[in-house]
Design an enzyme around this catalytic site. Structure first.
Site, PDB file in Angstrom:
ATOM      1  N   GLY A 242       0.760  -1.238   0.000  1.00  0.00           N
ATOM      2  CA  GLY A 242       0.000   0.000   0.000  1.00  0.00           C
ATOM      3  C   GLY A 242       0.792   1.289   0.000  1.00  0.00           C
ATOM      4  O   GLY A 242       0.219   2.365  -0.198  1.00  0.00           O
ATOM      5  N   GLU A 277       3.679  -6.912   1.662  1.00  0.00           N
ATOM      6  CA  GLU A 277       3.140  -7.260   0.336  1.00  0.00           C
ATOM      7  C   GLU A 277       3.164  -6.045  -0.587  1.00  0.00           C
ATOM      8  O   GLU A 277       2.124  -5.621  -1.068  1.00  0.00           O
ATOM      9  CB  GLU A 277       1.690  -7.753   0.484  1.00  0.00           C
ATOM     10  CG  GLU A 277       1.494  -8.890   1.470  1.00  0.00           C
ATOM     11  CD  GLU A 277       0.021  -9.141   1.815  1.00  0.00           C
ATOM     12  OE1 GLU A 277      -0.849  -8.311   1.464  1.00  0.00           O
ATOM     13  OE2 GLU A 277      -0.250 -10.166   2.438  1.00  0.00           O
ATOM     14  N   CYS A 347     -13.761   3.932 -28.507  1.00  0.00           N
ATOM     15  CA  CYS A 347     -15.046   4.637 -28.627  1.00  0.00           C
ATOM     16  C   CYS A 347     -15.694   4.869 -27.275  1.00  0.00           C
ATOM     17  O   CYS A 347     -16.742   4.293 -26.951  1.00  0.00           O
ATOM     18  CB  CYS A 347     -15.978   3.830 -29.512  1.00  0.00           C
ATOM     19  SG  CYS A 347     -15.240   3.514 -31.104  1.00  0.00           S
TER      20      CYS A 347
HETATM   21  C1  LIG Z   1      -3.184  -5.172  -3.996  1.00  0.00           C
HETATM   22  C2  LIG Z   1      -2.678  -5.792  -2.762  1.00  0.00           C
HETATM   23  C3  LIG Z   1      -1.378  -5.512  -2.337  1.00  0.00           C
HETATM   24  C4  LIG Z   1      -0.451  -4.537  -3.025  1.00  0.00           C
HETATM   25  O1  LIG Z   1      -0.851  -3.211  -2.908  1.00  0.00           O
HETATM   26  P1  LIG Z   1       0.135  -2.038  -3.409  1.00  0.00           P
HETATM   27  O2  LIG Z   1      -0.648  -0.808  -3.164  1.00  0.00           O
HETATM   28  O3  LIG Z   1       0.382  -2.266  -4.853  1.00  0.00           O
HETATM   29  O4  LIG Z   1       1.364  -2.105  -2.598  1.00  0.00           O
HETATM   30  C5  LIG Z   1      -0.934  -6.161  -1.193  1.00  0.00           C
HETATM   31  N1  LIG Z   1      -1.711  -7.031  -0.516  1.00  0.00           N
HETATM   32  C6  LIG Z   1      -2.982  -7.315  -0.904  1.00  0.00           C
HETATM   33  C7  LIG Z   1      -3.776  -8.277  -0.119  1.00  0.00           C
HETATM   34  C8  LIG Z   1      -3.501  -6.708  -2.038  1.00  0.00           C
HETATM   35  O5  LIG Z   1      -4.754  -6.990  -2.409  1.00  0.00           O
END
Ligand SMILES: *Cc1c(COP(=O)(O)O)cnc(C)c1O
Length: 422
Positions: A242, A277, A347
């Protein structure tokens, strides 16, 4: 920092002029920089280890950029993979990510996907609801394994650059409430087909302010302590992704070092293995979309449309999230900036990348790059309007390779079948 810079008046990716790639492969084309991918991964890892977080699992969110060559580049650095479907598990494995560095997230996993994940031996399944926990337990018992699970908690904080990418509020579909998490964790701890190993959260994307993250992570810490207080074992804490990236007109995201320092402070003394993540922060600035100007259409009412050969099906972020992408001509002409509306051929009025954008003067056949397009760019591309999927190129130093060729029209048509009654 990224490796897209001007050398001798030409925008280059590392040592390769982007115009040379456009010439060889055609446009539109996505181009990724190996050095930038590697650097972003290393900066995050070094920031985390630098504040004393030992052996963090950094699982790249495959959905941000699922190209196998991109994943392989990151896997060679030691990255794991955060996946949300069987297809992504298969991509991660194909890229050489060891199964024990794969985290399986997502709101709606099917029985088949769960079975595949368990047979593969993924590190952990992040559970998003009670019915899903029951399903994982059933599949685990059938297969005679105990699935390592983490309960995904929705910490109820507001975060994320856009309503469509905010995931941590109580009214979002993701995860279970803090209140419910304890009961679910205790249930999981008593199931024969699962092994409760930890808790997880992911509160949104393109977050440029650390305070909602800090608030969420503090709640996660209290949850770990509460669970342990009830005699439950909690080995892992997954803090999601995130972290935002600079898109040039937006608030600057905090540097990874500040993010890491905040986390070290929040989890101080808590003996857990941390997992992350990240998607966007690793891949976004490691990729560009190169397109060509088809023509310039000046309307008597005064609007000047720059019609290009890329469209919303190739890069949907502006249409879907009102996203801003910096646009750079590959060989900028001298002269005063001109105001353009940059549009694609699809379009739909929504096929507008930007309105009223001052750019160096452009002519038909000029090449330009949409910057910061390495995450959620090609990954979200479609064949809408029967446009071929954009090819992908990976650059390393002075070399480049087409890592996903442009399909042919025959390829596109060959996927379809006629019905017997024709
Ligand atoms: C999309 C997602 C991420 C990655 O989010 P980023 O904003 O690209 O870092 C990590 N964990 C989960 C569970 C996600 O759905």
């Amino acid at each position: 920092m990224n490796h897209f810079e001007f050398h001798g008046g030409e925008l280059c990716c590392e040592g390769v002029p982007l115009a040379r790639i456009a010439q060889a492969v055609g446009t539109p084309v996505y181009v990724y920089s190996s050095a930038t991918l590697e650097r972003h991964y290393q900066v995050l890892r070094d920031a985390l280890t630098g504040v004393g977080i030992a052996d963090p699992l950094i699982a790249f969110a495959v959905k941000a950029n699922p190209n196998v060559a991109v994943l392989r580049t990151l896997a060679r650095q030691g990255a794991g993979a955060d996946v949300v479907s069987e297809g992504e598990i298969r991509r991660a494995l194909a890229a050489g990510v060891p199964a024990d560095r794969i985290v399986f997230s997502g709101v709606g996993k099917t029985r088949g996907e769960i079975a595949f994940a368990l047979q593969t031996g993924v590190a952990e399944i992040n559970v998003e609801s009670e019915p899903e926990l029951e399903l994982i337990d059933a599949v685990g018992r059938e297969l005679g394994v105990r699935a390592a699970v983490a309960i995904r908690v929705n910490p109820d904080v507001e975060a994320g650059g856009h309503a469509k990418i905010s995931t941590g509020k109580a009214d979002n579909k993701f995860g279970v409430s803090l209140a419910e998490a304890g009961r679910l964790y205790a249930r999981a701890a008593n199931m024969a087909g699962v092994r409760a190993v930890g808790v997880a959260c992911h509160i949104g994307s393109q977050i440029t302010d650390l305070s909602p993250m800090r608030a969420a992570f503090a709640k996660m810490r209290s949850l770990v302590e509460r669970l342990r207080g009830e005699g439950l074992s909690v080995e892992r804490l997954d803090l999601g992704g995130g972290l935002g990236v600079p898109y040039f007109n937006q608030p600057e995201p905090p540097p990874p070092a500040e993010y890491a320092a905040m986390i070290a402070e929040v989890v101080k003394g808590l003996d857990v293995r941390l997992a992350f993540e990240p998607g966007r922060m690793v891949a976004a600035n490691a990729g560009v979309l190169v397109a060509q100007v088809l023509h310039i259409h000046e309307r008597p009412e005064g609007r000047r449309f720059l019609v290009i050969d890329a469209a919303m099906n190739d890069l949907i972020r502006p249409a879907m999230y009102d996203a801003y992408h910096d646009i750079r001509p590959l060989r900028p002409r001298l002269g005063e900036h001109v105001i353009y509306d940059v549009v694609g051929p699809v379009c739909e009025t929504g096929d507008t990348f930007t309105r009223d954008r001052p750019l160096p003067p452009l002519k038909a056949a000029d090449l330009l790059a949409f910057m910061t397009a390495g995450a959620y760019g090609s990954a979200m591309a479609s064949e809408y309007n029967s446009r071929l999927l954009v090819p992908e190129v990976l650059v390393k130093g002075d070399e480049f390779a087409v890592v996903r060729p442009r399909p042919t029209y025959d390829d596109m048509l060959a996927r379809e079948r006629t019905a017997p009654w024709f």
